[in-house]
Enzyme design. Structure first.
Site, PDB file in Angstrom:
ATOM      1  N   SER A 144      -6.729  62.058 -10.436  1.00  0.00           N
ATOM      2  CA  SER A 144      -7.532  62.437  -9.269  1.00  0.00           C
ATOM      3  C   SER A 144      -6.654  63.148  -8.257  1.00  0.00           C
ATOM      4  O   SER A 144      -5.457  62.852  -8.130  1.00  0.00           O
ATOM      5  CB  SER A 144      -8.095  61.157  -8.649  1.00  0.00           C
ATOM      6  OG  SER A 144      -8.538  61.401  -7.332  1.00  0.00           O
ATOM      7  N   TYR A 170      -6.961  52.013  -5.335  1.00  0.00           N
ATOM      8  CA  TYR A 170      -7.473  52.940  -6.360  1.00  0.00           C
ATOM      9  C   TYR A 170      -6.560  54.166  -6.464  1.00  0.00           C
ATOM     10  O   TYR A 170      -6.089  54.528  -7.538  1.00  0.00           O
ATOM     11  CB  TYR A 170      -8.908  53.381  -6.026  1.00  0.00           C
ATOM     12  CG  TYR A 170      -9.301  54.628  -6.767  1.00  0.00           C
ATOM     13  CD1 TYR A 170      -9.589  54.572  -8.131  1.00  0.00           C
ATOM     14  CD2 TYR A 170      -9.319  55.874  -6.132  1.00  0.00           C
ATOM     15  CE1 TYR A 170      -9.890  55.730  -8.836  1.00  0.00           C
ATOM     16  CE2 TYR A 170      -9.624  57.027  -6.834  1.00  0.00           C
ATOM     17  CZ  TYR A 170      -9.907  56.948  -8.177  1.00  0.00           C
ATOM     18  OH  TYR A 170     -10.189  58.092  -8.872  1.00  0.00           O
ATOM     19  N   LYS A 174      -3.847  55.431  -9.591  1.00  0.00           N
ATOM     20  CA  LYS A 174      -3.806  56.726 -10.295  1.00  0.00           C
ATOM     21  C   LYS A 174      -2.390  57.305 -10.224  1.00  0.00           C
ATOM     22  O   LYS A 174      -1.871  57.830 -11.207  1.00  0.00           O
ATOM     23  CB  LYS A 174      -4.812  57.706  -9.680  1.00  0.00           C
ATOM     24  CG  LYS A 174      -6.255  57.342  -9.952  1.00  0.00           C
ATOM     25  CD  LYS A 174      -6.634  57.677 -11.384  1.00  0.00           C
ATOM     26  CE  LYS A 174      -7.795  56.835 -11.876  1.00  0.00           C
ATOM     27  NZ  LYS A 174      -8.136  57.034 -13.277  1.00  0.00           N
TER      28      LYS A 174
HETATM   29  N1  UFG Z   1     -19.651  61.676   3.050  1.00  0.00           N
HETATM   30  C1  UFG Z   1     -20.615  61.496   4.028  1.00  0.00           C
HETATM   31  N2  UFG Z   1     -21.565  60.540   3.819  1.00  0.00           N
HETATM   32  C2  UFG Z   1     -21.607  59.765   2.690  1.00  0.00           C
HETATM   33  C3  UFG Z   1     -20.604  59.954   1.701  1.00  0.00           C
HETATM   34  C4  UFG Z   1     -19.650  60.918   1.929  1.00  0.00           C
HETATM   35  O1  UFG Z   1     -20.628  62.167   5.054  1.00  0.00           O
HETATM   36  O2  UFG Z   1     -22.485  58.898   2.576  1.00  0.00           O
HETATM   37  C5  UFG Z   1     -18.634  62.729   3.243  1.00  0.00           C
HETATM   38  C6  UFG Z   1     -17.208  62.215   3.308  1.00  0.00           C
HETATM   39  O3  UFG Z   1     -16.871  61.840   4.604  1.00  0.00           O
HETATM   40  C7  UFG Z   1     -16.447  63.426   2.769  1.00  0.00           C
HETATM   41  C8  UFG Z   1     -17.406  64.073   1.770  1.00  0.00           C
HETATM   42  O4  UFG Z   1     -18.697  63.595   2.125  1.00  0.00           O
HETATM   43  O5  UFG Z   1     -16.216  64.347   3.814  1.00  0.00           O
HETATM   44  C9  UFG Z   1     -17.125  63.688   0.327  1.00  0.00           C
HETATM   45  O6  UFG Z   1     -17.060  62.281   0.222  1.00  0.00           O
HETATM   46  P1  UFG Z   1     -17.075  61.540  -1.211  1.00  0.00           P
HETATM   47  O7  UFG Z   1     -17.070  60.076  -0.964  1.00  0.00           O
HETATM   48  O8  UFG Z   1     -18.149  62.091  -2.070  1.00  0.00           O
HETATM   49  O9  UFG Z   1     -15.709  62.023  -1.874  1.00  0.00           O
HETATM   50  P2  UFG Z   1     -14.202  61.807  -1.369  1.00  0.00           P
HETATM   51  O10 UFG Z   1     -13.624  63.174  -1.272  1.00  0.00           O
HETATM   52  O11 UFG Z   1     -14.091  60.925  -0.226  1.00  0.00           O
HETATM   53  O12 UFG Z   1     -13.616  60.988  -2.600  1.00  0.00           O
HETATM   54  C10 UFG Z   1     -13.366  61.631  -3.815  1.00  0.00           C
HETATM   55  C11 UFG Z   1     -13.501  60.653  -4.979  1.00  0.00           C
HETATM   56  C12 UFG Z   1     -12.434  59.612  -4.960  1.00  0.00           C
HETATM   57  C13 UFG Z   1     -11.088  60.239  -4.772  1.00  0.00           C
HETATM   58  C14 UFG Z   1     -11.078  61.190  -3.594  1.00  0.00           C
HETATM   59  C15 UFG Z   1      -9.787  61.932  -3.518  1.00  0.00           C
HETATM   60  O13 UFG Z   1     -14.750  60.005  -4.956  1.00  0.00           O
HETATM   61  O14 UFG Z   1     -12.441  58.940  -6.189  1.00  0.00           O
HETATM   62  O15 UFG Z   1     -12.099  62.154  -3.752  1.00  0.00           O
HETATM   63  O16 UFG Z   1      -9.722  62.730  -2.368  1.00  0.00           O
HETATM   64  F1  UFG Z   1     -10.160  59.291  -4.564  1.00  0.00           F
END
Ligand code: UFG
Length: 361
Positions: A144, A170, A174
């Site tokens: 990741s 997590y 990785k």
């Molecule tokens: N977000 C919201 N509301 C939600 C969920 C997410 O506004 O209900 C926003 C987050 O703040 C972020 C974007 O949408 O700006 C993406 O969020 P995600 O949770 O979909 O993805 P992340 O980038 O936080 O996480 C992903 C993977 C993880 C990994 C990470 C590495 O899900 O497994 O990228 O950066 F660790």
């Protein structure tokens, strides 16, 4: 659990966690792309996959068999079960392994670090040990972009430092696994390991028959949006609109899961390249970032549904912006993502609309 002896001595690819989201799309792509000369063996402990009562196969595997008219050898085995895993290697002529099996919820990992380290690190070490015992040295690892921590520069390339400032068990798991695999490759030149660092996988197979099916309330943006669109959830919370980004909301490099799956097929092909060996980390992303508000707008456009949302405070541990430098994947794998944001939304919507409750009927 003792695996059944449904083995075959056809050359096989073992897919751990093959009943999960990225795993199942990769299994389907392998079957669509490979000839009839390769068998697919899936091992999955069903910790995050659904098997209907009375069925032998978990739903995604059963559906893939239906879609491809091919047989998948499935084993309900935990990769930490060394004996169970060894029996699978005895029964099949495994040439290479694609290793997805892991726990992946960032927030949950903070609450349950030992469970995460057990599943992700002990699981990986056990797999590597069994592979070595059976003389199998070719591995594609599901990593990741989280290993990069807070980006020091964008787009992020594979030379960016890893392991710095990681906040979740997590993410650390990785990173630790990558370090373990580097050591393993240093110990014996027979090893070939490609660690694929995914950015944000979204979307579903174009058939709309398999897709992401998170248990409970989704943590990730896309499944949350699609569950709001289908009426399962009331409204989306947008975590912060005061980041230094295009519109203040978080920016990520979303990549279609089918593009991601094709990246794995290309990585397996590298093993046949003369002179290839050692540990290689490769980004899988599109190179383009979209904000949360842009994702909502694109999904509304494609689905014709309104996505009610509310701006709330930032989520702990979130970064402002992240997107990949994809030049190495193009050079090394001869791969690049081809699907657009519209494809990602349309395919997610087809899956969610046809299966409002995921795999559970
Ligand atoms: N977000 C919201 N509301 C939600 C969920 C997410 O506004 O209900 C926003 C987050 O703040 C972020 C974007 O949408 O700006 C993406 O969020 P995600 O949770 O979909 O993805 P992340 O980038 O936080 O996480 C992903 C993977 C993880 C990994 C990470 C590495 O899900 O497994 O990228 O950066 F660790």
């Amino acid at each position: 659990m003792k695996p059944e002896t449904n083995g075959s001595k056809m050359p096989s690819i073992l897919v751990t966690g093959g009943a999960g989201y990225v795993g199942s799309h990769t299994v389907l792509t392998l079957l669509e792309r490979q000839g009839t000369d390769i068998d697919i063996v899936v091992v999955d402990n069903l910790s995050n996959a659904y098997r209907a009562q009375g069925q032998k196969q978990p739903e995604p595997i059963r559906i893939i068999e239906e879609l491809t008219d091919k047989t998948i050898h499935f084993y309900d085995v935990d990769i930490r079960d060394k004996d169970g895993l060894s029996k699978i290697f005895e029964h099949h002529d495994i040439e290479s392994v694609i290793h997805f099996a892991a726990l992946k919820a960032v927030g949950e990992s903070v609450q349950k670090p030992l469970e995460y380290y057990q599943a992700n690190i002990t699981g990986t070490c056990t797999l590597l040990e069994v592979m070595r015992n059976f003389g199998v040295y070719k591995l594609v690892y599901s990593s990741s972009c989280t290993v990069y921590g807070e980006p020091e520069n964008l787009p992020i390339n594979e030379g960016h430092p890893t392991g710095r400032g990681l906040t979740s068990p997590y993410g650390k798991s990785k990173y630790f696994c990558e370090e373990i695999m580097k050591d393993v490759c240093r110990s014996d030149p027979k090893w070939m390991i490609v660690s694929l660092r995914y950015f944000n996988p979204v979307g579903a197979h174009r058939s709309g028959r398999i897709g992401e099916d998170p248990s409970g309330i989704p943590n990730n943006l896309m499944p949350y949006i699609s569950q709001v669109a289908v009426g399962r959830l009331k409204e989306l919370q947008v975590f912060g609109n005061d980041y230094a980004t295009v519109d203040g909301t978080g920016v990520r490099d979303y990549i279609h899961v089918q593009d991601l799956a094709e990246g794995h097929v290309k990585a397996v092909k590298l093993f046949h390249q003369p002179g290839f060996g050692g540990f290689h980390a490769v980004n899988l992303g599109t190179g383009t970032g979209y904000s949360v508000l842009q994702m909502i707008a694109a999904f509304e456009q494609v689905s014709g549904r309104q996505i009610p949302y509310k701006i709330v405070g930032r989520r702990e541990g979130d970064i402002a912006e992240n997107y990949a430098d994809v030049s190495l994947s193009q050079r090394l794998l001869g791969w690049r993502a081809t699907r657009t944001l519209e494809d990602m939304c349309a395919d997610t919507w087809r899956w969610q609309h046809n299966n409002p409750n995921g795999f559970k009927k």
